[in-house]
Design a protein around this motif. Structure first.
Motif, PDB file in Angstrom:
ATOM      1  N   ASN A 162      32.726  -9.785  25.583  1.00 36.70           N
ATOM      2  CA  ASN A 162      31.423 -10.170  26.214  1.00 36.70           C
ATOM      3  C   ASN A 162      31.843 -11.996  26.423  1.00 36.70           C
ATOM      4  OD1 ASN A 162      30.521  -7.882  26.179  1.00 36.70           O
ATOM      5  ND2 ASN A 162      28.859  -8.456  25.059  1.00 36.70           N
TER       6      ASN A 162
ATOM      7  N   ASN B  36      34.432 -12.284  29.420  1.00 33.30           N
ATOM      8  CA  ASN B  36      33.668 -11.781  30.764  1.00 33.30           C
ATOM      9  C   ASN B  36      32.798 -13.232  31.148  1.00 33.30           C
ATOM     10  OD1 ASN B  36      34.750  -9.446  30.833  1.00 33.30           O
ATOM     11  ND2 ASN B  36      32.888  -8.471  29.930  1.00 33.30           N
TER      12      ASN B  36
ATOM     13  N   ALA C 224      22.425  -8.689  23.783  1.00 35.60           N
ATOM     14  CA  ALA C 224      23.385  -9.484  22.760  1.00 35.60           C
ATOM     15  C   ALA C 224      22.540  -9.802  21.453  1.00 35.60           C
ATOM     16  CB  ALA C 224      23.903 -10.733  23.672  1.00 35.60           C
TER      17      ALA C 224
ATOM     18  N   ASN D  20      28.984  -6.371  29.900  1.00 33.33           N
ATOM     19  CA  ASN D  20      28.478  -6.726  28.606  1.00 33.33           C
ATOM     20  C   ASN D  20      27.497  -5.886  27.964  1.00 33.33           C
ATOM     21  OD1 ASN D  20      30.226  -8.921  29.371  1.00 33.33           O
ATOM     22  ND2 ASN D  20      28.815 -10.480  28.517  1.00 33.33           N
TER      23      ASN D  20
ATOM     24  N   ASN E 107      29.233  -2.984  26.787  1.00 32.77           N
ATOM     25  CA  ASN E 107      30.049  -3.269  25.625  1.00 32.77           C
ATOM     26  C   ASN E 107      29.181  -3.389  24.354  1.00 32.77           C
ATOM     27  OD1 ASN E 107      32.578  -3.343  27.090  1.00 32.77           O
ATOM     28  ND2 ASN E 107      32.488  -5.791  26.938  1.00 32.77           N
TER      29      ASN E 107
ATOM     30  N   MET F 216      29.012 -15.632  21.127  1.00 27.59           N
ATOM     31  CA  MET F 216      28.602 -14.671  22.109  1.00 27.59           C
ATOM     32  C   MET F 216      27.267 -14.989  22.522  1.00 27.59           C
ATOM     33  SD  MET F 216      28.058 -10.553  21.748  1.00 27.59           S
ATOM     34  CE  MET F 216      26.703 -10.750  20.748  1.00 27.59           C
TER      35      MET F 216
ATOM     36  N   THR G  91      25.886 -15.862  26.292  1.00 24.41           N
ATOM     37  CA  THR G  91      24.798 -15.001  26.784  1.00 24.41           C
ATOM     38  C   THR G  91      23.807 -16.101  27.573  1.00 24.41           C
ATOM     39  OG1 THR G  91      25.239 -13.328  25.307  1.00 24.41           O
ATOM     40  CG2 THR G  91      23.193 -12.981  26.373  1.00 24.41           C
TER      41      THR G  91
END
Length: 325
Positions: A80, A83, A116, A255, A258, A286, A290
């Protein structure tokens, strides 16, 4: 030294097999779906959407089965981060100014941020259990239902356009006969998915033992980067072809899958242990990635400079992960 080189080559080779098998699997499954008359929007939100995350999924499930569950969280959260920081960053650098007309703020971005945050809250205690996995999978189902409803509306609009063209004597689609070799490709891709994922997990464990680096660190860096290659190819190509919605949407969908799907499915095979390195650094990164994505995409455009900023963040992530600074 020779053992490090040997297992390093096995790791790279197995990752290459895993990614290539994933690509063949997705393409074959899509062709078979079309051959059976399955609606394109169903194919889009299932086979194609999940297909780019197949390497992460297969390697994570096998990691749990083989008794190395710490690889899962590193792989998922590292992917993530990769990405957003690396893939979105490179996409913005390669493409023209990325401007999207799609209204992401209504549902997609809240679900993206929510997935997330939910995952972070769940793994904060150092474990990801079956009840938490089921809750994540329920959330994923909600997202897929939303995606189906959006695609259905789009397909109905396309169908109306095709009907108008056909009424005017234009655009009669030709039906293609499905090549039987497609089924063989699908079967072989599944076999090589297993082989690639199996040796990826084994090589990560071996390299971790030899060089004294935690398996979760290798998973969050090298494995995450390798398994994110399908997303990299899709997003960079889309950006280069001036299709920012595809580049941006690919990362959002990947994401979410995932965080909710791969973590959820993996935990069905056993409790996923979350190492301290993940909760102390990778998980906060992460969340930062995000939130940065949220800020950058909120105004529906992204510049080259923002792309370079994200790539620099990725360099910081790797450097900090391996204690280089």
């Amino acid at each position: 030294m020779l053992s490090v080189l040997l297992w390093g080559l096995i790791f790279v080779g197995s990752l290459a097999v895993l990614v290539k098998a994933s690509d063949v699997f997705t393409d074959s499954a899509e062709r078979i779906g079309v051959g059976f008359g399955i609606s394109p929007f169903i194919i889009g939100v299932t086979i194609v959407a999940v297909g780019t995350s197949t390497p992460e999924l297969v390697s994570s499930v096998l990691a749990v089965i083989k008794g190395s569950p710490e690889i899962v969280a590193g792989n998922v959260m590292g992917s993530n981060v990769t990405n957003i920081f690396l893939i979105l960053g490179i996409s913005a650098i390669v493409g023209k100014k990325m401007v999207t007309s799609y209204e992401l703020a209504n549902v997609d971005l809240p679900l993206f941020v929510g997935s997330a945050l939910l995952l972070s809250l769940m793994v904060g205690d150092g474990a990801f259990t079956l009840p938490e996995a089921l809750l994540c999978l329920a959330c994923l189902l909600v997202y897929l239902l939303y995606a189906v409803s959006v695609e259905r509306v789009a397909e109905e609009a396309r169908d109306r356009t095709m009907e108008e063209l056909e009424a005017a004597g234009v655009g009669h689609p030709k039906k293609r006969r499905l090549d039987p070799r497609v089924y063989l490709k699908l079967f072989l891709s599944v076999v090589f998915l297993y082989i690639g994922a199996n040796y990826t997990v084994v090589s990560v464990v071996k390299l971790s033992e030899i060089v004294g680096i935690g398996t979760e660190i290798i998973a969050a860096s090298a494995v995450a980067l390798g398994t994110s290659l399908p997303e990299l190819v899709v997003s960079v190509k889309a950006a280069a072809m001036n299709k920012p919605e595809l580049a941006i949407g690919n990362i959002i969908g990947s994401n979410i899958f995932n965080a909710l799907g791969i973590m959820g499915i993996s935990a069905l095979f056993g409790t996923v242990v979350i190492p301290e390195t993940i909760t102390a650094f990778v998980m906060p990164m992460m969340i930062v990635a995000t939130l940065l994505y949220f800020v950058v995409i909120w105004e529906k455009e992204m510049t080259h400079w923002e792309g370079w900023m994200l790539v620099i963040f990725y360099a910081f992530f790797l450097g900090k992960l391996f204690a280089l600074f």
